[in-house]
Design an enzyme around this catalytic site. Structure first.
Site, PDB file in Angstrom:
ATOM      1  CG  ASN A 322      -0.289  -0.018   2.522  1.00  0.00           C
ATOM      2  OD1 ASN A 322       0.835   0.484   2.671  1.00  0.00           O
ATOM      3  ND2 ASN A 322      -0.929  -0.573   3.535  1.00  0.00           N
ATOM      4  CB  CYS A 383      -5.683  -1.419  -5.574  1.00  0.00           C
ATOM      5  SG  CYS A 383      -6.013   0.281  -6.105  1.00  0.00           S
ATOM      6  CG  ASP A 385     -10.404   3.843  -2.150  1.00  0.00           C
ATOM      7  OD1 ASP A 385     -11.521   3.333  -1.931  1.00  0.00           O
ATOM      8  OD2 ASP A 385      -9.678   4.309  -1.245  1.00  0.00           O
ATOM      9  N   GLY A 386      -8.920   2.040  -6.338  1.00  0.00           N
ATOM     10  CA  GLY A 386      -8.754   2.044  -7.793  1.00  0.00           C
ATOM     11  C   GLY A 386      -8.111   3.289  -8.358  1.00  0.00           C
ATOM     12  CD1 TRP A 387      -6.574   6.205  -5.089  1.00  0.00           C
ATOM     13  CD2 TRP A 387      -8.636   7.044  -5.325  1.00  0.00           C
ATOM     14  NE1 TRP A 387      -7.073   6.425  -3.832  1.00  0.00           N
ATOM     15  CE2 TRP A 387      -8.342   6.943  -3.945  1.00  0.00           C
ATOM     16  CE3 TRP A 387      -9.865   7.555  -5.722  1.00  0.00           C
ATOM     17  CZ2 TRP A 387      -9.250   7.332  -2.959  1.00  0.00           C
ATOM     18  CZ3 TRP A 387     -10.766   7.933  -4.741  1.00  0.00           C
ATOM     19  CH2 TRP A 387     -10.469   7.825  -3.378  1.00  0.00           C
ATOM     20  CG  ASP A 388      -3.110   5.388  -4.827  1.00  0.00           C
ATOM     21  OD1 ASP A 388      -2.716   6.453  -5.331  1.00  0.00           O
ATOM     22  OD2 ASP A 388      -3.748   5.347  -3.756  1.00  0.00           O
ATOM     23  NE  ARG A 389      -2.413  -0.932  -3.699  1.00  0.00           N
ATOM     24  CZ  ARG A 389      -2.682  -1.445  -2.499  1.00  0.00           C
ATOM     25  NH1 ARG A 389      -1.913  -2.403  -2.012  1.00  0.00           N
ATOM     26  NH2 ARG A 389      -3.708  -1.011  -1.810  1.00  0.00           N
TER      27      ARG A 389
END
Length: 620
Positions: A322, A383, A385-389
């Site tokens: 994370n 992932c 929230d779907g905005w990083d990985r």
């Protein structure tokens, strides 16, 4: 007129006044000389349109490589600029204030020891700065307050510099990416996928763009029901479609399963529609970027992952850590590369940061996504929230699959599409203009993505139209706040802040002088899929980014091979121009005109000037 006798006391008073006047005049002359010297030292600072001088001051820069260096510092509303006054140590620092993460006072009025009183500045771009000042008269108060004020404008109700910047460019970078144009390039809409404007007012999902691609058979009401079961309303939507096999990359956030293991029939049916949109996909592969244990833990906070109730799907965990783990990893990396690199334990120190291990896992995950799609199977990526990985995986997989994204403009489109429009939280992850340096939302997720791109350019040096200089420029302006490109968390906020009409795009700068960002070794290959080797043996630390502030490293940045190649290309261009001029002069000569009326009796194998021009090559 009667002469008056002057007393001794009057004479002394007159002499005192005369001496004082003469002294003040000399002081003013001396002070004027000092000021002109100061302005002369800072006179060569080229300010941007909209950039204003705030203050300048004599200061000592505690250089980690050269020791204490005397000079002058200039603070503007955009940058901190230092120039040494010592001709033996010619040194200049040009630091955008947006790069500053933290400003602290060093020492106190009673501190002992030379240069123990001053300022400590921590930067976001892998360096720290330390300045010393004289202890008397609160000499650092003014400069501390000005740096603090303009480095963190949002914390002082001031605008970010991007809103003050008045630069003009020949290209408008805001026109680089248009969602509908990019969907049409991919061959959408078609009989399996449609374009929806359900989110035109950001009602469905406030962190998604307004234009979305969804399964053709889905209804608008279905999308609203699915949004209720996905974290932050980030429903599964299409990122990329394979032109030949029609397999797709779909992105979203985690399902809201929770501890009780809630089900949602609409969500299950919607994933089936995604699978059915491609005839060769028997099972939809769901790539969950998280480690399994983290996904299970997310159930406790209402999140979770797709279980056995999703009958025609298979779930794969990719074990990418994370944002907090990534932040700590980069901190450890900074500790071993700045200011000095310890040679004796370098490899073990680098390994202890786990930075390259994280790069490996991100690349490895993207390779799995690309390979699955290339073989004709649709995939869904998420992932938490779907905005990083998620953004890392989708954009890297698309870079591997689609050569368009490996061009200079295509790469800009990729960043605009997968990172900016789909709501990577740039403001939270970078902290633009915010003094809260300890914010737990800060994380180098985008830096990690650019590092992965750099790793790919090293393994495939002819596959990318852009060069390393572009990647460095992007990361520099990720922090600088000079352009509007990376500001704010999502499109809905950018619209509220009128970003596109009030700021300049980074791509305006890049596309106005494209030559310096081009890779001279680039060879276009439209259908090739790139599979980098995600092995620790093949990954390298990006020295020219992470250790670039070390002067011993900086001298090695220019590749001699690349430099020589550029010289040869310039020479080739020069010869081509001369040849063209000769051809023009030949065609206009009387002899050439006279001969042009006679039948051509030469053999068909003879070379014409145009053929020579076409086949001229620089031999290697």
């Amino acid at each position: 007129m009667t002469a008056r006798h002057v007393t001794q006391s009057e004479l002394l008073l007159w002499l005192d006044e005369y001496t004082s006047t003469f002294s003040n005049k000399n002081n003013r002359t001396f002070q004027t000389g000092r000021n002109s010297l100061k302005m002369e030292l800072l006179a060569d600072v080229s300010l941007l349109p909209g950039e204003d001088r705030i203050t300048d001051q004599e200061i000592i820069y505690m250089c980690p490589f050269n020791g204490a260096v005397k000079g002058k510092v200039l603070i503007t509303n955009y940058r901190l600029y230092f120039k040494s006054s010592d001709t033996e140590v010619p040194l200049a620092l040009d630091v955008p204030l947006g790069v500053i993460s933290r400003v602290e006072k060093m020492g106190g009025a009673s501190s002992r020891g030379e240069n123990s009183y001053g300022l400590d500045i921590t930067c976001k771009d892998m360096r720290n700065l330390r300045f010393a000042l004289k202890q008397e008269g609160h000499s650092r108060r003014g400069i501390f307050e000005m740096i603090f004020r303009y480095a963190f404008p949002l914390s002082h109700s001031l605008p970010l510099f991007a809103y003050v910047n008045q630069e003009k460019y020949t290209e408008n970078g805001w026109l680089v990416y248009k969602a509908m144009e990019e969907f049409r390039r991919q061959g959408l809409p078609n009989n399996k996928w449609r374009i929806t404007f359900i989110n035109k007012s950001y009602d469905l999902c406030d962190t998604y763009p307004t234009v979305l691609a969804v399964p053709f058979k889905s209804k608008e009401d279905d999308l609203r029901k699915v949004a209720a079961f996905r974290s932050r309303g980030r429903i599964p939507v299409l990122s990329w479609i394979h032109r030949e096999n029609q397999a797709v990359i779909v992105r979203c956030s985690q399902p809201l399963v929770g501890m009780s293991g809630k089900r949602n029939k609409d969500d299950e049916r919607y994933l089936d529609l995604i699978r059915e949109a491609n005839d060769t996909t028997k099972k939809l592969t769901i790539y969950d970027a998280r480690p399994n244990v983290n996904a299970v833990a997310n159930k406790a906070t209402g999140g979770g992952y797709e279980g056995d109730e999703y009958l025609n799907a298979e779930l794969v965990f990719l074990d990418i850590q994370n944002i907090h783990v990534m932040r700590e990893s980069l901190k450890k990396l900074k500790d071993i590369v700045y200011p000095n690199v310890e040679e004796s334990h370098w490899l073990s120190s680098l390994e202890s940061t786990h930075w390259l291990e994280h790069i490996k896992l991100v690349l490895s995950g993207a390779i799995q996504v690309a390979d699955k799609v290339s073989s004709g199977n649709s995939v869904l990526v998420h992932c938490s929230d779907g905005w990083d990985r998620t953004a890392q995986l989708t954009s890297l997989a698309m870079l591997m699959l689609d050569s368009h994204y490996r061009t200079l403009r295509g790469f800009q489109v990729l960043i605009e599409k997968e990172w900016i429009s789909f709501g990577h939280k740039f403001a939270s992850r970078i902290g633009h203009g915010d003094k809260n340096h300890a914010d737990q939302d800060r994380s180098p997720i985008f830096v990690q993505f650019i590092d992965c791109v750099w790793q790919m350019t090293k393994q495939f040096p002819t596959a990318f139209e852009f060069n390393e200089h572009l990647l460095l420029t992007i990361l520099d302006h990720l922090y600088s706040c000079r352009f509007g490109t990376f500001l704010y968390n999502c499109e809905s906020i950018r619209d509220q802040q009128e970003l596109r009409s009030k700021t300049v795009s980074l791509w305006s700068l890049v596309n106005s002088k494209m030559d310096i960002y081009l890779n001279p070794f680039y060879t276009p290959e439209s259908g090739q899929v790139l599979y980098p080797v995600a092995s620790m043996r093949h990954l390298e630390l990006w020295v020219t980014y992470y250790i670039r502030w070390n002067p011993r490293i900086r001298h090695q940045q220019q590749s001699p091979v690349e430099q020589r190649y550029k010289e040869l290309l310039a020479l080739r261009e020069e010869y081509l121009k001369k040849l063209e001029q000769l051809q023009l002069s030949d065609s206009s000569s009387p002899y050439q005109l006279a001969n042009s009326t006679t039948p051509n009796t030469t053999s068909s194998t003879a070379s014409t000037p145009s053929q020579q021009y076409t086949h001229l090559q620089t031999p290697f």
